[in-house]
Design a protein around this motif. Structure first.
Motif, mmCIF file in Angstrom:
data_model
loop_
_atom_site.group_PDB
_atom_site.id
_atom_site.type_symbol
_atom_site.label_atom_id
_atom_site.label_comp_id
_atom_site.label_asym_id
_atom_site.label_seq_id
_atom_site.Cartn_x
_atom_site.Cartn_y
_atom_site.Cartn_z
ATOM 1 N N ARG A 159 0.826 -1.206 0.000
ATOM 2 C CA ARG A 159 0.000 0.000 0.000
ATOM 3 C C ARG A 159 0.859 1.254 0.000
ATOM 4 O O ARG A 159 0.561 2.237 -0.684
ATOM 5 C CB ARG A 159 -0.924 -0.006 1.220
ATOM 6 C CG ARG A 159 -2.004 -1.081 1.173
ATOM 7 C CD ARG A 159 -2.758 -1.121 2.475
ATOM 8 N NE ARG A 159 -3.775 -2.163 2.480
ATOM 9 C CZ ARG A 159 -4.262 -2.733 3.572
ATOM 10 N NH1 ARG A 159 -3.814 -2.359 4.766
ATOM 11 N NH2 ARG A 159 -5.197 -3.663 3.479
ATOM 12 N N ALA A 160 1.938 1.223 0.777
ATOM 13 C CA ALA A 160 2.830 2.383 0.833
ATOM 14 C C ALA A 160 3.526 2.611 -0.511
ATOM 15 O O ALA A 160 3.734 3.756 -0.925
ATOM 16 C CB ALA A 160 3.867 2.195 1.943
ATOM 17 N N ARG A 163 1.117 4.277 -2.762
ATOM 18 C CA ARG A 163 1.009 5.709 -2.415
ATOM 19 C C ARG A 163 2.180 6.491 -2.980
ATOM 20 O O ARG A 163 2.009 7.612 -3.479
ATOM 21 C CB ARG A 163 0.943 5.874 -0.897
ATOM 22 C CG ARG A 163 -0.394 5.506 -0.296
ATOM 23 C CD ARG A 163 -0.533 6.065 1.126
ATOM 24 N NE ARG A 163 0.465 5.519 2.019
ATOM 25 C CZ ARG A 163 0.309 4.416 2.736
ATOM 26 N NH1 ARG A 163 -0.830 3.732 2.652
ATOM 27 N NH2 ARG A 163 1.265 3.983 3.540
ATOM 28 N N GLN A 164 3.382 5.917 -2.917
ATOM 29 C CA GLN A 164 4.548 6.608 -3.464
ATOM 30 C C GLN A 164 4.386 6.855 -4.960
ATOM 31 O O GLN A 164 4.719 7.940 -5.464
ATOM 32 C CB GLN A 164 5.817 5.794 -3.205
ATOM 33 C CG GLN A 164 6.252 5.760 -1.750
ATOM 34 C CD GLN A 164 7.561 5.004 -1.565
ATOM 35 O OE1 GLN A 164 8.408 4.984 -2.444
ATOM 36 N NE2 GLN A 164 7.713 4.379 -0.403
ATOM 37 N N ARG A 166 1.506 6.998 -6.660
ATOM 38 C CA ARG A 166 0.419 7.968 -6.868
ATOM 39 C C ARG A 166 0.895 9.398 -6.618
ATOM 40 O O ARG A 166 0.440 10.334 -7.277
ATOM 41 C CB ARG A 166 -0.764 7.634 -5.940
ATOM 42 C CG ARG A 166 -1.611 6.464 -6.438
ATOM 43 C CD ARG A 166 -2.602 6.004 -5.388
ATOM 44 N NE ARG A 166 -3.400 7.086 -4.824
ATOM 45 C CZ ARG A 166 -4.513 7.579 -5.384
ATOM 46 N NH1 ARG A 166 -4.967 7.063 -6.523
ATOM 47 N NH2 ARG A 166 -5.183 8.556 -4.810
ATOM 48 N N GLU A 167 1.801 9.564 -5.672
ATOM 49 C CA GLU A 167 2.306 10.904 -5.372
ATOM 50 C C GLU A 167 3.110 11.494 -6.520
ATOM 51 O O GLU A 167 3.364 12.703 -6.547
ATOM 52 C CB GLU A 167 3.147 10.866 -4.095
ATOM 53 C CG GLU A 167 2.300 10.709 -2.830
ATOM 54 C CD GLU A 167 3.126 10.388 -1.603
ATOM 55 O OE1 GLU A 167 4.371 10.260 -1.746
ATOM 56 O OE2 GLU A 167 2.538 10.223 -0.516
ATOM 57 N N PRO A 233 -2.507 13.312 -5.142
ATOM 58 C CA PRO A 233 -3.391 12.810 -4.081
ATOM 59 C C PRO A 233 -3.473 13.761 -2.897
ATOM 60 O O PRO A 233 -4.484 13.799 -2.199
ATOM 61 C CB PRO A 233 -2.764 11.465 -3.692
ATOM 62 C CG PRO A 233 -1.351 11.532 -4.170
ATOM 63 C CD PRO A 233 -1.360 12.414 -5.369
#
Length: 602
Positions: A159-160, A163-164, A166-167, A233
């Motif tokens: 998940r992390a 997120r990286q 998506r950022e 995001p």
């Protein structure tokens, strides 16, 4: 550990059981396995037939193996016996029936957890075997070679990683597949995470649904991004915060499209549900030094369809501290309108009629402020307005009438993680108000006030938070006699230096009459400890004073206090109860003071 019978009279004729876990003591896994056990969870629910109990027991290894893999134990073996026989033995059902006649059926769960597996290698690749098109920081994702290969950490790490990605502006990033190869001879794992990073995207059109009285364009124009701007995001999260700040909605849901438009943009859909337009409420506070205060309010959240707010407040205070013919009263009305000029500009207009009666003065007055606040960045905002105040004040200098016109100018920085109960970040606010017109006082005077507060969690769970604040103020261009009493600076009391009587830590005349000061300096330090999710304790120290000069000169004594607070955490903020003790009390200072109110001290 063995457990007693679960049945009662209503369970007569049904089959109950005891569970015993056999786990090597050195592994320290018994509590973890008991929490994951299906047999343990259902032990208070007897079964009707031997086969039903066997079905429950046969499912037990699946639950425990999952729990053991979460602890990086991939070679674990779990065996379950019921009434002394294996759950899959031919005579298991008959053995259960015989044992049930004598009482609870004994079940023994034997666990051989095996060694703890560690990461030998960790790779992130795309489906064609190439490296990720954006840099991945595995350490920030909690995945490190040589560390235990816990399944929970792998899932959280994936998940992390997403997120990286998506950022970097790729909203459709996902983990396509995972390959985890364990080597039982070396107790290691080789982990390969196969990514589908998706394409870079821009923000597409925002569509709105669910509005009733509110105009949908009000929702769309609050977006902190423009169509065609690179996707972020963080801006989606900020958009959700900005909509919640309107206080119009009971729910806000921002749905990102599951595929890009032909032009590479990502459609954004906002789904909202409005709160009731009207609301009423009451509030109360109490302290031994300032007495009790009660109030009521009525409000409207959306007057004209543009999220305009209207609120009427009525309060009475100093109950128990003053005589009943000398209480304090406030009657106020506040109007707010978002997006008054641009979506970043919000208007606030307030009018307040009040009677103040602290020990230092009595004031009857009416005043109003109109100001516009502009958001510069996510954390920074500025404010400007005009203030008019008409007052009659009785104090040590006699009775005086004042008419003031001021121009309040302010700047605020706030990057805390919560408005009601912050655990990280800091806040800073500065207000400077020149008074070019001051009938009855000194025209040209300027009053400045500022406060900085900081918050830092010292543990990952944010159950221990250090919080501190420093506040200061100065009145420039007017002698103390020419400064209206309500514009002077006072220290002491629940919102200042706890433990001291309200306004008592302030300059006085020779006859010990409080007159207030032309400057202020005070601070607080707290350790906020959450004992449970609902209960917290807060040891604290406060210090400060008001001074008779324009700037603190420290010829005056600084007063110190310490105390302990209790917090009960609710959805609208913590309920606060503090007891404070002066550390260097003067002759007329109390031994202790007690305060109850809603919200943290700062």
């Amino acid at each position: 550990m063995a457990y007693g019978p679960a049945g009662a009279q209503e369970n007569a004729g049904r089959i109950t059981y005891d569970v015993t876990f056999s786990v090597p003591a050195e592994t320290d896994l018994e509590d973890r396995l008991e929490d994951a056990s299906n047999l343990e969870e259902l032990k208070d629910q007897p079964v009707d037939a031997p086969e039903a109990l066997l079905v429950r027991a046969r499912a037990e290894p699946e639950y425990l193996i999952a729990a053991l893999q979460a602890e990086a134990r991939y070679g674990a073996v779990v065996r379950v016996t019921v009434a002394g026989v294996a759950v899959d033995a031919p005579g298991a059902s008959a053995a259960v029936a015989r044992a049930a006649q004598a009482g609870p059926v004994p079940i023994i769960v034997t666990v051989e957890p095996g060694p703890e597996f560690k990461f030998q290698s960790i790779r992130t690749v795309t489906a064609d075997g190439r490296p990720s098109p954006v840099p991945i920081d595995l350490g920030k994702a909690g995945l490190t070679t040589g560390e235990p290969a816990r399944s929970a950490d792998i899932i959280a790490g994936e998940r992390a990683i997403v997120r990286q990605i998506r950022e970097t502006g790729r909203p459709l990033a996902r983990v396509a597949e995972r390959e985890a190869v364990v080597n039982h001879s070396t107790s290691t794992m080789d982990l390969t995470i196969i990514l589908d990073p998706g394409a870079p995207a821009t923000f597409g059109e925002v569509t709105v649904s669910g509005t009733d009285r509110l105009r949908p364009e009000i929702v769309a124009e609050r977006a902190p991004f423009a169509t065609g701007e690179p996707y972020s995001p963080a801006k989606i999260a900020r958009y959700r915060e900005k909509l919640s700040e309107l206080a119009v909605f009971k729910t806000v849901r921002i749905v990102e499209g599951d595929q890009l438009n032909p032009d590479g943009s990502l459609p954004i859909r906002v789904e909202v549900a409005e709160r009731p337009r009207r609301y009423v409420g009451a509030e109360a506070s109490y302290s031994t030094s300032e007495g009790a205060g009660v109030g009521a309010y009525w409000g409207h959240r959306n007057l004209f369809g543009g999220a305009e707010g209207l609120r009427l407040d009525a309060n009475v205070s100093r109950l128990g501290a003053n005589a009943y013919d000398d209480l304090e009263y406030k009657l106020g009305i506040t109007f707010t309108k978002p997006s008054i000029i641009t979506p970043k500009d919000d208007l606030t207009v307030s009018v307040l009629a009040t009677r103040e009666a602290p020990d230092a003065y009595t004031r009857v007055g009416v005043g109003g402020v109109a100001s516009i606040k502009r958001e510069i960045t996510e954390h920074l905002s500025v404010q400007a307005g005009i203030e008019v105040d008409r007052s009659r004040i009785d104090d040590v200098f006699g009775r005086n009438d004042y008419t003031l016109i001021g121009i309040p100018l302010g700047v605020t920085w706030d990057n805390t993680d919560s408005k009601l109960d912050p655990t990280e970040g800091f806040r800073a606010a500065l207000t400077v108000t020149p008074f070019p017109y001051a009938d009855g006082s000194q025209a040209g005077m300027t009053i400045a006030k500022g406060q900085v507060s900081a918050y830092r969690a010292i543990d990952d769970a944010h159950r221990f938070v250090v919080a501190g604040r420093i506040g200061a103020g100065t009145a420039l261009g007017a002698e103390i006699r020419d400064l209206p009493a309500n514009r002077r600076f006072f220290a002491g009391g629940g919102g200042s230096i706890r433990g001291y009587t309200y306004q008592s830590v302030s300059p006085r005349l020779d006859e010990d009459t409080i007159i207030g000061g032309r400057s202020l300096l005070e601070g607080s330090l707290e350790l906020r400890v959450k004992v449970t999710d609902k209960i917290g304790i807060v040891p604290f120290v406060d210090a400060g004073a008001a001074f008779d000069r324009e700037f603190p000169d420290f010829n005056q004594d600084i007063q110190y206090a310490a105390g302990l607070g209790l917090r009960y955490y609710t959805a609208i903020g913590p309920i606060r109860a503090d007891v404070a003790f002066p550390l260097n009390p003067r002759e007329d200072d109390p031994v202790a003071a007690f305060y109850i109110s809603l919200g943290q001290a700062f």
